[in-house]
Design an enzyme around this catalytic site. Sequence first.
Site, PDB file in Angstrom:
ATOM      1  CG  MET A  37      33.739 -61.027 -71.212  1.00  0.00           C
ATOM      2  SD  MET A  37      34.878 -62.463 -71.213  1.00  0.00           S
ATOM      3  CE  MET A  37      34.183 -63.302 -69.813  1.00  0.00           C
ATOM      4  N   GLY A  38      29.002 -60.143 -72.973  1.00  0.00           N
ATOM      5  CA  GLY A  38      27.726 -60.476 -73.649  1.00  0.00           C
ATOM      6  C   GLY A  38      27.156 -61.552 -72.804  1.00  0.00           C
ATOM      7  CG  HIS A  41      23.293 -61.239 -66.085  1.00  0.00           C
ATOM      8  ND1 HIS A  41      23.445 -60.255 -65.215  1.00  0.00           N
ATOM      9  CD2 HIS A  41      24.419 -62.181 -66.166  1.00  0.00           C
ATOM     10  CE1 HIS A  41      24.774 -60.554 -64.850  1.00  0.00           C
ATOM     11  NE2 HIS A  41      25.528 -61.468 -65.398  1.00  0.00           N
ATOM     12  CG  HIS A  44      25.652 -57.884 -68.214  1.00  0.00           C
ATOM     13  ND1 HIS A  44      25.128 -59.187 -68.172  1.00  0.00           N
ATOM     14  CD2 HIS A  44      27.143 -57.924 -67.946  1.00  0.00           C
ATOM     15  CE1 HIS A  44      26.510 -59.904 -68.201  1.00  0.00           C
ATOM     16  NE2 HIS A  44      27.472 -59.135 -67.878  1.00  0.00           N
ATOM     17  N   GLY A 154      30.864 -54.258 -61.805  1.00  0.00           N
ATOM     18  CA  GLY A 154      30.215 -54.788 -60.708  1.00  0.00           C
ATOM     19  C   GLY A 154      31.015 -55.307 -59.501  1.00  0.00           C
ATOM     20  CB  SER A 193      27.174 -64.858 -68.399  1.00  0.00           C
ATOM     21  OG  SER A 193      26.990 -63.517 -68.500  1.00  0.00           O
TER      22      SER A 193
END
Length: 292
Positions: A37-38, A41, A44, A154, A193
Amino acid sequence: MTTPANPASGPDILTTPAAMQRWRRDHPGELGFVPTMGYLHDGHLALVRRAKAENPLNVVSIFVNPTQFGPGEDYERYPRDEQRDLSLLRSAGVDAVYLPSPADMYPPGYQTYVTVEALTRRLEGEARPGHFRGVATVVLKLFNAVSPTRAYFGRKDAQQLRVIRRMVRDLDLPIEIVPCDIVREPDGLAMSSRNVYLSPAQRAAAPIVRRALDTAATAWAAGERDAEALRQAARNVISSEPLAQLEYVSLADDETLEELEGTVDRPALLSLVVRFGPTRLLDNIELREQHA
């Protein structure tokens, strides 16, 4: 034959399902996929690195999925920084980035959803009704557009990982789901995030989430097998931090997520959600006999 993208020119940017599908037809071969979802970090990017190591082609998606957010949740304020994300993915050497819009994913009249039944009735599914319907639906749509060989998730979102594995199994999707270890900050806080929402004082207190898990895991390693005693060990640690509000602690069957009672005689998932102000932090640890 696989047609590799040119990393020197940066990743190809695909913004509609049809464009993503055309790109995939033009780039056959094994492909690793990282859905996000952008607001990327290092957690990701660890998934991206593994996808690149294990596949000749790789795609990352960035889509803040509105259907997995409930009323009053943080969809509108969910952190976004598309240009930063694209810069990171360019540096990581990904082949393509899938950036669909909500209107392309859910056009007017959209009415088809995916529901994974029993696995979503408890834990985050109980706390956030409808959340996993949104997750399963969007992941299936992403899979249909990208056609990955392998998809990387993850372990921090432990229930999500199990829901996606079940959906892939039940719907006969020819995709390998690859679980990847939790990436943590130096003080033990799981990367997320949403950590950006924490005030300085909350951020300083947040590592207690990992300490609670470690305390229960230490008791497990010492031979404790009573489910409630293990849950209570985690609760006791959280209760020592005034800024932390425990939402739930669970010790569940590692596969079915059914809550365990009495003696723990099988692989188990210890998970918890702790609030710091309005911010929910979730974390988990797997308890297996080899840890003893």
